[in-house]
Motif scaffolding. Structure first.
Motif, short mmCIF file in Angstrom:
data_model
loop_
_atom_site.label_atom_id
_atom_site.label_comp_id
_atom_site.label_asym_id
_atom_site.label_seq_id
_atom_site.Cartn_x
_atom_site.Cartn_y
_atom_site.Cartn_z
N GLN A 252 3.96 -5.49 10.46
CA GLN A 252 4.48 -6.79 10.05
C GLN A 252 3.88 -7.29 8.74
O GLN A 252 4.28 -8.34 8.25
CB GLN A 252 4.30 -7.81 11.18
N VAL A 253 2.95 -6.56 8.16
CA VAL A 253 2.39 -6.96 6.86
C VAL A 253 2.57 -5.90 5.77
O VAL A 253 2.18 -6.14 4.62
CB VAL A 253 0.88 -7.29 6.96
N ILE A 254 3.15 -4.77 6.12
CA ILE A 254 3.21 -3.67 5.13
C ILE A 254 4.07 -4.06 3.93
O ILE A 254 5.16 -4.58 4.07
CB ILE A 254 3.72 -2.37 5.80
N GLY A 255 3.56 -3.78 2.76
CA GLY A 255 4.26 -4.11 1.53
C GLY A 255 3.98 -5.52 1.04
O GLY A 255 4.57 -5.96 0.06
N SER A 256 3.07 -6.22 1.72
CA SER A 256 2.82 -7.63 1.39
C SER A 256 1.34 -7.95 1.27
O SER A 256 0.48 -7.11 1.54
CB SER A 256 3.42 -8.53 2.49
N ASN A 257 1.07 -9.21 0.92
CA ASN A 257 -0.31 -9.69 0.80
C ASN A 257 -0.77 -10.46 2.03
O ASN A 257 -1.82 -11.09 2.02
CB ASN A 257 -0.43 -10.58 -0.45
N TYR A 258 -0.01 -10.38 3.12
CA TYR A 258 -0.38 -11.15 4.30
C TYR A 258 -1.54 -10.52 5.08
O TYR A 258 -1.72 -9.30 5.08
CB TYR A 258 0.82 -11.35 5.23
N CYS A 259 -2.27 -11.39 5.74
CA CYS A 259 -3.31 -10.99 6.68
C CYS A 259 -2.99 -11.75 7.97
O CYS A 259 -3.11 -12.98 8.01
CB CYS A 259 -4.68 -11.40 6.14
N ASP A 260 -2.55 -11.03 8.99
CA ASP A 260 -2.13 -11.67 10.24
C ASP A 260 -3.19 -11.46 11.31
O ASP A 260 -3.71 -10.35 11.48
CB ASP A 260 -0.79 -11.10 10.70
N ILE A 261 -3.50 -12.53 12.02
CA ILE A 261 -4.63 -12.51 12.96
C ILE A 261 -4.20 -13.02 14.34
O ILE A 261 -3.58 -14.08 14.44
CB ILE A 261 -5.80 -13.38 12.43
N TYR B 148 10.92 -11.11 15.01
CA TYR B 148 10.35 -10.31 13.92
C TYR B 148 9.22 -11.07 13.24
O TYR B 148 9.45 -11.80 12.27
CB TYR B 148 11.45 -9.97 12.91
N PRO B 149 8.00 -10.90 13.73
CA PRO B 149 6.88 -11.70 13.21
C PRO B 149 6.63 -11.50 11.71
O PRO B 149 5.94 -12.31 11.10
CB PRO B 149 5.67 -11.22 14.02
N HIS B 150 7.17 -10.43 11.13
CA HIS B 150 6.89 -10.24 9.70
C HIS B 150 7.50 -11.33 8.84
O HIS B 150 7.10 -11.50 7.69
CB HIS B 150 7.36 -8.85 9.23
N VAL B 151 8.48 -12.08 9.35
CA VAL B 151 9.10 -13.13 8.54
C VAL B 151 8.37 -14.47 8.62
O VAL B 151 8.75 -15.43 7.94
CB VAL B 151 10.59 -13.37 8.91
N LYS B 152 7.34 -14.54 9.43
CA LYS B 152 6.59 -15.80 9.64
C LYS B 152 6.27 -16.47 8.29
O LYS B 152 5.78 -15.80 7.37
CB LYS B 152 5.29 -15.47 10.38
N GLN B 153 6.55 -17.76 8.20
CA GLN B 153 6.30 -18.59 7.01
C GLN B 153 7.20 -18.23 5.83
O GLN B 153 7.10 -18.85 4.78
CB GLN B 153 4.82 -18.48 6.56
#
Lengths: 351, 351, 351, 351
Positions: free
Chosen positions: A291-300, D53-58
């Motif tokens: 869910q974060v691949i290709g992005s700058n997100y850090c999901d916790i 799809y949690p990758h779309v969060k925010q």
């Protein structure tokens, strides 16, 4: 498209042929206010970037050049070093001397205590004076005043520090109980060839490497000490999983007193409410790597186990995104006074 | 080939269309003294096994039959239940009543304390009396006298128990400090379809599931209590990694007093010197997942970290091998009085 | 276990540290009548096999030795060369001179026409006289009398030849219409490191390599000419797919006159009715790659398209099985007079 | 950021929860002149998009709504249907009746000849009158005047048509000699669960499906007939490879007279010189799948084989990019009069 007119920062990338360098190029291609004016490799500049990496065909007209600091400083306003540890420390010096801004993605300017770099990296450190000019660039926790020299954090270190900060700042956990079990995609090992990264050996496989000796350990402790000076050590393991990108980090710590899942999630949401790239999952929900691949997100994601009195923290980042190029662009935005999300407000690639 | 003459055990497999069932068939095909005389499915017996799984073509002439206990008992001397939890408990009863040997690969006969199964599996347990007839089949630690009914351990449970046994038996660790971070290949989820096992979602991904609630937790604690009655809980996480087979388990525990890596490795080598399937790695060496795939081996590597006073244990098994079908064959060998390694002395498939 | 008493062939493996060498060891471990008495590496004999490949731990007590032909001939009755093309031709000569049986898995003794090896392999060929001593070891089509020197076919070549034989022998297709689109798992490239086999570059990727220049092309044509002397060329492509093992070959050819799917399947079943390792799929069914992995099977599916007047053939083998070590054991069985299936009647590993 | 002011097109996405729908959202997030004003699902609108799809969060504040054409037409200027074949034909009708622009990603409006859809899709077609209102949206070859209703091509069809167009338009090949061997990543099968897409069965596997019966065959022939009316059939195979995204297509055809590689490459470069998304590889260079993933590029490599008198064409696209959402955005740009590359001038994700 009037976007071009508002571009206000010209940058150069050294080490563009590495995976982090390529990713910088990808992010900056999206950036409305940054122009990459030159790209450099200290070892692969005999061919064009397209010859090495056909995916860039037609997407950059820039020649792949050798590294010449004075030429770079003549055309550019900031240089990004996406070079390996041990190389950056040489390349950065002329820029520092010329008072020219640098964002370095290597480990060469992160460790502030004399001798630590030598111990963990097994080679000679950069001059201590140069090291101290650099901000440690954990973007969510940078202090004022900010330096024009930024040591971008390591991938594992970013994930570990963001995972533990709220607990340490709030004195919620037993300091000598922290266990971090971190798994990385194989791009984390870079483009250098090895048996461990040879497809028939790494595919369908998993392995733990650098047992108790990964060079991000002192970096993490240095930053955790900013919040908990009395913390001495953490148990920290690094394993390779058969994916190209991503860090999946699971951390464990004993609480000093029981807490509910709700409180825990609330605490993290509060801590990161100004941090657009930290996305705290709802109670009972844990992030998956993709869910974060290709992005700058850090999901916790967070859970408290009343039976063991331990908190589990599940944290995912793209090692080339928030763990390298993404955070470097975030630091660049902070440096230049742009909105932190400029060029980074993109959707992760899914599936 | 005179091998046929010495065959001394006829067996039937129920649930042969599941992944563990197929793997039983594969191992028993190698076995010099066992003949599979019938194969059964409670739900997929309208077609032949080859129609479901073309890889068996020409390798078994057996028809895929419905489950009829009296017919099975008429032709066979032991039945292997490779059926899911909740199904086994129904299927096993007629065999138990008829005093007929059963090796069950499900979780239905493992948990000996009333109420535990209901709590963790969320369904009604088998009759307690039946459950108590079953040996818990952790092959390396089975006690005399041995029962003819064997509850084959869970995959995670096997890896966790074999990892921790020497430390607990020797009182080397702080009991409430144990953290087990276990990762499984996706075949562990069985052949049932789900979004989490859909290729585009599981490939290049990693996820933690059943946070603090995996049904192997009470099974592990039950067995660890055999060595450390005062142990109350362990922190135990289960994640999916994008490989088909294998469990990669990393366990951590605080020592009660410092120990050297050499002592640690020696202790495990000593503990498992009679155990042909437990291979202890040399000091400084840690197993990779692939080195056990397709086999019944359980490979263990060990390290002590003086900074954190924690031991790290790295353990790998094939979830369908030592974690299911392999151990079932090992238990069958013990039951029948064959050499423990019969049919199992094969090389892992590598690369 | 009386099996030991009937062992009648002692063999040595040279090149055991390569992927085909390891696979020979795996198959021969199952073999009831063969004993591997020595293992050799011409370049990696400073460490034990277990130190290179921990999966063999406890499974072989043999030391890893340098190559000394006279010592080998003193203890052994046949030598298997699992060495790369270019190396085998040097290593084989002393054995040939001493009239000692050799099965060579490289390409060095396959091409019988002077100059062909040089053109396609780009290096000097073995002496033509030596080459002519060797049988081309396509096991299903070996002629009497059989030589004691066997050139085991290439992986692609095996799949292509077995796919096309029935059509050519029965003059069913237009000779200049053959297109073979073959895909290989990455172990086919061996254990040598390269950018193309570096996990981050090969994972999630596919590439066509050696366009119109793969060294198996002349080998295939040589064998096809045994059935169709007038055939001059085939269109043959080789691509890498991101799996460790396996060849998935799709072949196309125009028919000289229409045929039904039923006739087609019947024709192949008839052709291969004595060939235990060739499994012809039913009408409308096509093999998937996984159904042969870990085995010596070659599974073939067939379809006729009346709109294009073309036949499609889908063929799968394990490149390290039927494409290398499996077929070598099959050839060994033929040489020694064992049943062709000895040591090879094992189930593919699935899933 | 003044970008918002120049936005000139409001769009809605129906079927946003499918893989193509998600990818539309990802591309349009980059688009400087398009605003997604509403997102819809006909079957999954009980939860928010983020819950699925949690990758779309925010990243999107839009609620996931049921499909209400009049509401959509009230807020939006164009609707994108990322719904499956069979669903689109129902959903599109109210928009067509209201003269409202539609880009449909399904197969429902592509086949112009009565009866063809029924034959290949096995279900009832949309009304023929509606079908004829739609342009076939192969972006590089759309004719004037352009319709406001666009049937976006299939993924395989796009790759096949772009591969063969220059050869057919220039009458260079024998029409009944064309063989197309196309391989697709598993996201091409959509998010519906099946045994063939279950990770343990699809990972490390490859399979050919819909032998001679893939529904893109008539679509391809229809378009090829625009260039070669006398072409009647092509041999066309579709296989699944274990990657999430991408089509790797290898096409073969006999030439009517010999040609050099240089001429071949030149011909394609000339044909596509105005097509920013078609990147022709240099002579002797062939694209790898990964070099287009995450993008709208279609990269093509070419070789002539004088021995077989056949041309080989190697073509790669991202099935969700140029094969679906990317080309839909390209068609949207053409419709709205934007630069064709708007929102699409991004770097593929590599590695």
């Amino acid at each position: 498209m009037e976007r071009k007119e508002v571009i206000s920062l010209k940058v150069s990338i050294i080490g563009v042929t590495g995976y982090s360098g390529l990713e910088l190029l990808r992010y900056l291609k999206h950036h409305p206010f940054v122009e990459v004016v030159s790209i450099h490799s200290h070892s692969m500049n005999k061919k064009s970037l397209e010859q090495h990496y056909p995916h860039v065909k037609q997407l950059t007209a820039l020649p792949l050049e050798a590294v010449d600091p004075s030429k770079i400083m003549a055309v550019s306003e900031l240089v990004l070093l996406a070079t390996p540890s041990g190389i950056s420390k040489e390349l950065a010096l002329p820029f520092i001397e010329a008072d020219f801004p640098v964002i370095d993605l290597s480990g060469d300017f992160r460790l502030k205590t004399e001798g630590t770099y030598e111990t963990w990296y097994g080679k000679k450190a950069a001059p201590l004076e140069a090291i101290h000019k650099f901000d440690y660039g954990l973007a969510e926790y940078r202090q004022e005043p900010k330096s024009k020299w930024i040591a971008n954090p390591g991938c594992y270190a970013t994930a570990a520090e963001l995972s533990l900060a709220p607990l340490l700042k709030n004195h919620l956990i037993v300091l000598d109980s922290i266990v971090v079990d971190a798994k990385s995609g194989i791009s984390g090992a870079g483009k250098g060839l090895s048996q461990a990264t040879h497809f028939p050996e790494s595919h369908d496989n998993m392995s733990l490497y650098k047992m108790n000796s990964h060079q991000h350990i002192p970096e993490i402790i240095q930053q955790l000490n900013a919040w908990s000076p009395e913390l001495e050590a953490i148990q920290f393991s690094t394993s390779l999983i058969p994916v190209t990108r991503g860090i999946f980090l699971t951390a464990y710590a004993k609480v000093v007193q029981p807490i509910s899942d709700e409180k825990l999630v609330e605490l993290y949401q509060e801590e990161y409410k100004q941090a657009p790239f930290i996305r705290i999952q709802e109670v009972g929900s844990y992030p998956v790597l993709k869910q974060v691949i290709g992005s700058n997100y850090c999901d916790i994601g967070l859970a408290y186990n009343p039976k063991t009195k331990m908190i589990t923290i599940v944290t995912v980042i793209d090692n080339l995104g928030k763990g390298a190029a993404g955070q470097a662009v975030q630091n660049l935005n902070i440096f230049a006074g742009f909105d932190e999300q400029c060029g980074l407000d993109i959707l992760p690639i899914y599936p």
